[in-house]
Design a protein around this motif. Structure first.
Motif, mmCIF file in Angstrom:
data_model
loop_
_atom_site.group_PDB
_atom_site.id
_atom_site.type_symbol
_atom_site.label_atom_id
_atom_site.label_comp_id
_atom_site.label_asym_id
_atom_site.label_seq_id
_atom_site.Cartn_x
_atom_site.Cartn_y
_atom_site.Cartn_z
ATOM 1 N N ALA A 49 26.972 25.068 -2.852
ATOM 2 C CA ALA A 49 27.047 23.983 -3.751
ATOM 3 C C ALA A 49 25.623 23.706 -4.518
ATOM 4 O O ALA A 49 24.590 23.656 -3.294
ATOM 5 C CB ALA A 49 27.808 22.791 -3.175
ATOM 6 N N LEU A 50 25.354 23.485 -5.729
ATOM 7 C CA LEU A 50 24.359 23.059 -6.117
ATOM 8 C C LEU A 50 24.483 21.658 -6.788
ATOM 9 O O LEU A 50 25.526 21.325 -7.381
ATOM 10 C CB LEU A 50 23.622 23.887 -7.036
ATOM 11 C CG LEU A 50 23.536 25.362 -6.862
ATOM 12 C CD1 LEU A 50 23.290 25.992 -8.047
ATOM 13 C CD2 LEU A 50 22.079 25.238 -5.793
ATOM 14 N N MET A 51 23.432 20.884 -6.664
ATOM 15 C CA MET A 51 23.481 19.437 -7.175
ATOM 16 C C MET A 51 22.270 19.198 -7.826
ATOM 17 O O MET A 51 20.973 19.538 -7.463
ATOM 18 C CB MET A 51 23.490 18.354 -6.307
ATOM 19 C CG MET A 51 23.677 16.844 -6.980
ATOM 20 S SD MET A 51 23.369 15.684 -5.783
ATOM 21 C CE MET A 51 22.712 14.437 -7.142
ATOM 22 N N LEU A 52 22.257 18.583 -9.216
ATOM 23 C CA LEU A 52 21.166 18.397 -10.001
ATOM 24 C C LEU A 52 21.037 16.914 -10.603
ATOM 25 O O LEU A 52 21.991 16.516 -10.968
ATOM 26 C CB LEU A 52 20.958 19.416 -11.434
ATOM 27 C CG LEU A 52 20.151 19.027 -12.442
ATOM 28 C CD1 LEU A 52 18.728 19.421 -11.710
ATOM 29 C CD2 LEU A 52 20.350 19.679 -13.655
ATOM 30 N N THR A 53 19.787 16.289 -10.285
ATOM 31 C CA THR A 53 19.568 15.182 -10.914
ATOM 32 C C THR A 53 18.070 15.161 -11.447
ATOM 33 O O THR A 53 17.544 16.164 -11.248
ATOM 34 C CB THR A 53 19.666 13.954 -10.033
ATOM 35 O OG1 THR A 53 19.727 12.858 -10.709
ATOM 36 C CG2 THR A 53 18.762 13.893 -8.941
ATOM 37 N N GLY A 54 17.672 14.031 -12.264
ATOM 38 C CA GLY A 54 16.395 13.933 -12.708
ATOM 39 C C GLY A 54 16.094 13.100 -13.782
ATOM 40 O O GLY A 54 16.818 12.052 -13.978
ATOM 41 N N THR A 55 15.003 13.224 -14.513
ATOM 42 C CA THR A 55 14.698 12.161 -15.647
ATOM 43 C C THR A 55 14.464 12.903 -16.930
ATOM 44 O O THR A 55 14.169 14.131 -17.394
ATOM 45 C CB THR A 55 13.439 11.557 -15.412
ATOM 46 O OG1 THR A 55 12.377 12.682 -14.803
ATOM 47 C CG2 THR A 55 13.526 10.631 -14.205
ATOM 48 N N ASP A 56 14.745 11.963 -17.874
ATOM 49 C CA ASP A 56 14.910 12.335 -19.381
ATOM 50 C C ASP A 56 13.607 11.494 -19.950
ATOM 51 O O ASP A 56 13.562 10.469 -19.982
ATOM 52 C CB ASP A 56 16.202 11.628 -20.035
ATOM 53 C CG ASP A 56 16.496 12.102 -21.450
ATOM 54 O OD1 ASP A 56 15.631 12.748 -21.858
ATOM 55 O OD2 ASP A 56 17.728 11.857 -21.926
ATOM 56 N N GLU A 57 12.728 12.190 -20.416
ATOM 57 C CA GLU A 57 11.411 11.852 -20.462
ATOM 58 C C GLU A 57 10.912 11.763 -21.867
ATOM 59 O O GLU A 57 9.849 11.044 -22.152
ATOM 60 C CB GLU A 57 10.386 12.451 -19.581
ATOM 61 C CG GLU A 57 10.678 12.541 -18.278
ATOM 62 C CD GLU A 57 9.764 13.175 -17.109
ATOM 63 O OE1 GLU A 57 8.639 13.336 -17.772
ATOM 64 O OE2 GLU A 57 10.054 12.890 -15.995
ATOM 65 N N HIS A 58 11.628 12.458 -22.874
ATOM 66 C CA HIS A 58 11.124 12.605 -24.266
ATOM 67 C C HIS A 58 11.876 11.225 -25.116
ATOM 68 O O HIS A 58 12.627 10.585 -24.406
ATOM 69 C CB HIS A 58 11.251 13.632 -24.824
ATOM 70 C CG HIS A 58 10.432 14.733 -24.173
ATOM 71 N ND1 HIS A 58 11.118 15.974 -23.873
ATOM 72 C CD2 HIS A 58 9.090 14.930 -23.943
ATOM 73 C CE1 HIS A 58 10.105 16.801 -23.324
ATOM 74 N NE2 HIS A 58 8.974 16.168 -23.351
#
Ligand code: ME8
Length: 557
Positions: A49-58
């Motif tokens: 399984a893969l999990m993605l999170t992160g930031t929206d910077e524009h």
């Protein structure tokens, strides 16, 4: 789904990527933990399984936030992105990538996506005028606006009737995505996949909106109005709209566009589930599938939407500032306590109000009083040795033991609960309802406490009667089985505490997967595993700081 797994498509779950205009709060942690639990559940079942999170910077919102602090947008983003990363780390989120929309490979993915749209003839240039909300980063049709008045300044302004955020009139030339061309395909898709948006009630709004409000989407801004973003390929006077940029992050993680033909699925696409808050349903359930359909890419399998955390009934929000700082809260209450509280109390369908009093009550009643108390009873009793109990009871010839009817009934009752528990929990997970799932596990613990109270093994072992001793061992073994099974199933929710629970019970680390969570499958445990840095005396759920009467500042950020 098992066959796709073995053919190499990993399970793939995402959170929204968060705007870096302000520091993270409990709502963001909630999205992260939901995704983490789903990922860990797949791992528990032996699936990749893969999990993605992160930031929206524009986008304009971030650009303005940086300007306010007199910082270059990238420097500003670096700082806040770091805080979200820290949150993911502190909350024990097992993500495979923390994506930032300023990452190089993401920019290339967005540019490539733009080319594909252009190739399909779905982008055109025209003058755009309308009401734009910087806070929501989107245009609103006139029908979705209302007149509002600032209580302090008396200023009258137009605002979104849904989010109450201010809008401003904008007239500009920009590129449009011919979304209306996808209307029929979208409606067909919804018709064929009525369970696509979870919980189901939010699906109706989506269909309704497409039927009545779908228009072409403005997908760029003149650089005078927005320069912090990805340029439109071959037109340096325009910046790509932040939502188009942001949504594509889910593809970037999956390796788009550098896919081996025929083996595109290896990177995880299509996502099994996008987890989002109810505030961004339209972007994920209308714009996103429209964009994907436009370039012939498969659609995500599910969109799990959750409700909001409120503070005294008002939505917790970075802009309002009525937020709980998750790092502070984890520091105070413990990582797994927070994960438990969010998962147990948080709402998928309905908003939940954050309250420290409720958190403390739940901790005491369910974690300390439930799992903690049970494990303590089983392992710290001076009256028996758990290893001996498990060894004896698991090989006991029950035809030689005489059981009273109430005890017999109590045993059968708890056995039935535990026989069903793994599959009941699994079904809830399959239906993307980890809240219902954890409640089942907690209920099994409550039933086990009641079971021990009614069988009272501590009284039976004192009678010096051989049959009483056997009955006591029999019921202790069943209670231990309950804790072993619950401990295995709790691992995705409380990774550290569940591990500790299983260590205390002495469950072999190689016997902690979903298939091991079967009643009477394991009779080898009972000898506690003491890991380095801990002692047997460490309680599983110690008294909270609150109980120790230490003065702490309010938990608000
Ligand atoms: O919308 N309760 O970012 P965002 C629960 N960048 N969850 C909450 C919450 C609350 N009070 N407040 C926020 C954006 N959230 C876009 C997303 S995705 C391609 C781009 C959670 O920083 C919830 O998941 O405003 C919500 O959808 C998300 O944070 C929005 O975070």
């Amino acid at each position: 789904s098992t066959s796709t797994q073995t053919r190499g498509k990993p399970y793939y779950v995402t959170t929204p990527i968060f705007y870096v205009n302000a520091a993270p709060h409990i709502g963001h942690m909630y999205s992260m933990v939901l995704a983490d639990v789903l990922k860990r559940w797949q791992n528990l079942k032996g699936n990749q399984a893969l999990m993605l999170t992160g930031t929206d910077e524009h986008g304009i919102k971030v650009e303005q936030a940086a300007a306010k602090k007199d910082m270059h947008p990238k420097t500003f983003c670096d700082e806040t992105a770091e805080q979200f990363k820290e949150l993911a780390h502190a909350a024990n989120i097992n993500c495979d990538r923390f994506i930032r929309t300023t990452d190089q490979d993401h920019q290339l993915a967005v540019e490539h996506f733009w080319f594909l749209l252009q190739e399909k003839g779905l982008i055109y240039e025209s003058k755009h005028q309308g009401w734009y909300s910087v806070s929501d980063e989107c245009f609103y049709p006139e029908s979705q606006l209302e007149r509002r008045q600032d209580p302090f300044t008396g200023e009258v302004f137009m605002a979104s009737s849904e989010t109450k955020n201010k809008v401003e009139w904008v007239e500009e030339k920009n590129y449009h995505f011919r979304m209306t061309a996808l209307k029929d395909r979208l409606l067909d898709f919804y018709r064929n996949n009525p369970e696509w948006v979870v919980p189901h009630a939010r699906m109706n709004d989506v269909v309704d909106w497409v039927q009545n409000n779908l228009s072409d989407l403005s997908i760029s801004r003149p650089i005078q109005r927005l320069s912090w973003g990805i340029r439109v390929p071959n037109d340096a006077s325009q910046t790509i709209y932040v939502w188009v940029d942001a949504l594509i992050n889910y593809l970037t993680m999956a390796g788009f566009p550098n896919w081996t033909p025929g083996r595109e699925y290896e990177g995880g696409w299509p996502a099994d589930v996008h987890i989002i808050g109810k505030d961004i349903v339209r972007f994920h359930s209308v714009y996103w599938p429209a964009l994907l359909l436009a370039v012939d890419l498969p659609l995500p399998k599910k969109v799990l939407t959750h409700a909001h955390w409120t503070m005294n009934g008002q939505k917790m929000s970075k802009s309002i500032g009525n937020v709980v700082n998750p790092l502070y809260a984890m520091n105070r209450w413990g990582v797994d306590t927070m994960r438990f509280y969010l998962m147990y109390v948080g709402g998928l369908a309905r908003d939940a109000d954050y309250s420290n009093e409720e958190l403390v009550t739940k901790y005491k009643k369910l974690l300390q009083g439930g799992f903690g108390n049970l494990v303590g009873r089983l392992t710290r009793a001076k009256l028996w040795n758990l290893r001996e109990v498990v060894a004896t009871a698991s090989s006991m010839d029950m035809s030689e033991v005489s059981l009273s009817t109430p005890i017999q009934d109590a045993i059968v009752n708890l056995e039935n609960i535990l026989l069903d528990l793994p599959s009941v929990v699994d079904q809830h997970m399959d239906q993307l309802n980890p809240v219902a799932a954890i409640r089942e596990i907690v209920e099994a613990a409550t039933a086990t406490n009641a079971f021990l109270t009614s069988t009272a093994p501590w009284a039976l072992v004192k009678t010096k009667d051989q049959n009483d001793l056997a009955v006591a061992q029999r019921s202790l073994f069943l209670a231990a089985e309950s804790m072993r099974i619950a401990g295995i199933l709790l691992q995705p929710y409380l990774p550290a505490k569940a591990t500790k629970l299983l260590d205390i019970l002495g469950v072999d680390p190689g016997k902690r997967s979903f298939s091991d969570a079967a009643l009477y499958k394991d009779s080898s445990y009972g000898e506690p595993i003491v890991s380095p840095g801990t002692t047997l005396e460490d309680t599983l759920f110690p008294p909270l700081v609150e109980d120790l009467d230490i003065e702490f500042p309010a938990s608000r950020a």
